[in-house]
Motif scaffolding. Structure first.
Motif, short mmCIF file in Angstrom:
data_model
loop_
_atom_site.label_atom_id
_atom_site.label_comp_id
_atom_site.label_asym_id
_atom_site.label_seq_id
_atom_site.Cartn_x
_atom_site.Cartn_y
_atom_site.Cartn_z
N GLN A 168 -8.43 3.92 -4.76
CA GLN A 168 -8.47 5.18 -4.02
C GLN A 168 -7.29 6.07 -4.40
O GLN A 168 -7.43 7.28 -4.56
CB GLN A 168 -8.47 4.93 -2.51
CG GLN A 168 -8.58 6.18 -1.65
CD GLN A 168 -9.88 6.96 -1.89
OE1 GLN A 168 -10.92 6.37 -2.15
NE2 GLN A 168 -9.80 8.28 -1.81
N ALA A 169 -6.10 5.46 -4.55
CA ALA A 169 -4.92 6.21 -4.96
C ALA A 169 -5.13 6.81 -6.35
O ALA A 169 -4.81 7.99 -6.59
CB ALA A 169 -3.68 5.31 -4.95
N ARG A 222 -0.42 7.59 -6.50
CA ARG A 222 -1.03 8.81 -5.97
C ARG A 222 -0.03 9.96 -5.92
O ARG A 222 -0.14 10.93 -6.68
CB ARG A 222 -1.61 8.56 -4.57
CG ARG A 222 -2.36 9.77 -3.99
CD ARG A 222 -2.67 9.55 -2.52
NE ARG A 222 -1.47 9.53 -1.70
CZ ARG A 222 -1.45 9.11 -0.42
NH1 ARG A 222 -2.56 8.65 0.15
NH2 ARG A 222 -0.32 9.14 0.27
N ASP A 223 0.99 9.82 -5.07
CA ASP A 223 1.90 10.95 -4.83
C ASP A 223 2.79 11.22 -6.04
O ASP A 223 3.06 12.38 -6.37
CB ASP A 223 2.76 10.68 -3.59
CG ASP A 223 1.91 10.50 -2.34
OD1 ASP A 223 0.74 10.96 -2.34
OD2 ASP A 223 2.38 9.90 -1.36
N ALA A 249 0.83 -1.20 0.00
CA ALA A 249 0.00 0.00 0.00
C ALA A 249 0.87 1.25 0.00
O ALA A 249 0.54 2.24 -0.66
CB ALA A 249 -0.92 -0.02 1.21
N GLU A 250 1.98 1.19 0.70
CA GLU A 250 2.88 2.34 0.76
C GLU A 250 3.44 2.67 -0.62
O GLU A 250 3.48 3.85 -1.02
CB GLU A 250 4.03 2.07 1.73
CG GLU A 250 5.02 3.22 1.84
CD GLU A 250 6.21 2.88 2.73
OE1 GLU A 250 6.93 3.83 3.09
OE2 GLU A 250 6.43 1.70 3.03
N GLU A 257 -7.62 9.76 -6.18
CA GLU A 257 -7.06 11.01 -5.67
C GLU A 257 -6.17 11.69 -6.71
O GLU A 257 -6.17 12.92 -6.83
CB GLU A 257 -6.30 10.74 -4.37
CG GLU A 257 -7.22 10.34 -3.23
CD GLU A 257 -6.48 10.10 -1.93
OE1 GLU A 257 -5.44 10.74 -1.68
OE2 GLU A 257 -6.96 9.25 -1.15
N HIS A 289 -7.52 -0.02 -2.22
CA HIS A 289 -6.46 0.94 -1.93
C HIS A 289 -5.89 1.52 -3.24
O HIS A 289 -5.69 2.73 -3.34
CB HIS A 289 -5.33 0.29 -1.12
CG HIS A 289 -4.37 1.28 -0.55
ND1 HIS A 289 -4.53 1.86 0.69
CD2 HIS A 289 -3.26 1.84 -1.07
CE1 HIS A 289 -3.56 2.71 0.91
NE2 HIS A 289 -2.76 2.72 -0.15
N TYR A 290 -5.68 0.66 -4.21
CA TYR A 290 -5.18 1.10 -5.51
C TYR A 290 -6.17 2.07 -6.17
O TYR A 290 -5.77 3.13 -6.68
CB TYR A 290 -4.96 -0.12 -6.40
CG TYR A 290 -4.69 0.17 -7.84
CD1 TYR A 290 -3.45 0.64 -8.27
CD2 TYR A 290 -5.68 -0.03 -8.81
CE1 TYR A 290 -3.21 0.90 -9.61
CE2 TYR A 290 -5.44 0.23 -10.15
CZ TYR A 290 -4.20 0.70 -10.54
OH TYR A 290 -3.96 0.96 -11.86
N THR A 320 2.10 1.80 -3.52
CA THR A 320 0.98 2.26 -4.35
C THR A 320 0.75 3.75 -4.14
O THR A 320 0.57 4.50 -5.10
CB THR A 320 -0.30 1.48 -3.99
OG1 THR A 320 -0.10 0.10 -4.33
CG2 THR A 320 -1.51 2.00 -4.75
N ASP A 321 0.78 4.18 -2.89
CA ASP A 321 0.60 5.61 -2.60
C ASP A 321 1.74 6.44 -3.19
O ASP A 321 1.52 7.51 -3.75
CB ASP A 321 0.53 5.85 -1.09
CG ASP A 321 -0.80 5.39 -0.49
OD1 ASP A 321 -1.74 5.16 -1.26
OD2 ASP A 321 -0.87 5.27 0.74
N LYS A 322 2.97 5.92 -3.08
CA LYS A 322 4.14 6.66 -3.56
C LYS A 322 4.10 6.89 -5.06
O LYS A 322 4.46 7.96 -5.56
CB LYS A 322 5.43 5.91 -3.21
CG LYS A 322 6.04 6.26 -1.88
CD LYS A 322 7.40 5.59 -1.75
CE LYS A 322 8.05 5.98 -0.43
NZ LYS A 322 9.38 5.33 -0.29
#
Length: 199
Positions: A125-126, A85-86, A77-78, A129, A122-123, A80-82
């Motif tokens: 949602q990323a 999303r980010d 998840a970390e 966003e 989670h993916y 995926t966010d990196k």
């Protein structure tokens, strides 16, 4: 046009870089330092960078940016966010700052309204966003949300819009061609479209 492709060494990204070159554009492949670039067309410009730690010059001189990257289905998840999303948001922000005209986002079916009970929650949602961040900018944007991807080549038989089967499949070859269309065509500006291959 000079078009930056993030995710250029991925299964979809490689097809996209070839497609852009065949259409007479000047694709710029964003690659990580340790990426396998053997699948990229000979002579294509490469810019070494990393979505997890983006430099402030990767989009310089580009009219269009296409985000075709992804952290992968088996990452944390970390990560995926990196990346999804980010990393996407950072690339969007740099595109705004550097005067890029258009940003094309490869998103995913379900990213518009992520289902919290989905295995991909989670993916999605990323992706959601990142998509929302893009739509709030002044960039010309286009967002493509294909269903499950296959490694098939282009068929030319696609469906776009509200009648897409969310449980269908989309050939990466078709996705690459549609992303290239979205980079070129004024008809794509401001569009968020689902996609499937129907052959």
């Amino acid at each position: 046009m000079k078009i930056l492709v993030a995710g250029s060494t991925g299964n979809t990204g490689q097809r996209l870089v070839h497609e852009l070159k065949e259409r007479g554009h000047d694709p710029v492949a964003m690659v990580r330092d340790n990426s396998d670039t053997s699948g990229l067309p000979e002579g294509v410009e490469q810019r070494i960078d990393d979505l997890a730690d983006l430099s402030d010059s990767v989009v310089d001189g580009c009219e269009v940016v296409i985000f075709a990257a992804g952290s992968g289905g088996d990452t944390s998840a970390e990560m995926t966010d990196k990346i999804d999303r980010d990393g996407a948001k950072a690339l969007i922000d740099q595109s705004v700052a550097k005067g890029v005209r258009r940003f094309v986002m490869l998103s995913s079916i379900g990213a518009g309204d992520p289902d919290p009970d989905s295995d991909l929650a989670h993916y999605l949602q990323a992706k959601h966003e990142a998509d929302e961040h893009l739509m709030k900018t002044d960039l010309e944007y286009a967002i493509l949300r294909p269903v499950a991807l296959t490694d098939d080549g282009p068929t030319g038989e696609i469906r776009l819009g509200d009648n897409v089967d969310p449980k269908g499949e989309a050939a990466r070859g078709d996705v690459a061609k549609v992303l290239a269309d979205a980079a070129e065509s004024p008809d794509w500006v401001g569009k968020v479209l689902a996609m499937e291959t129907i052959s």
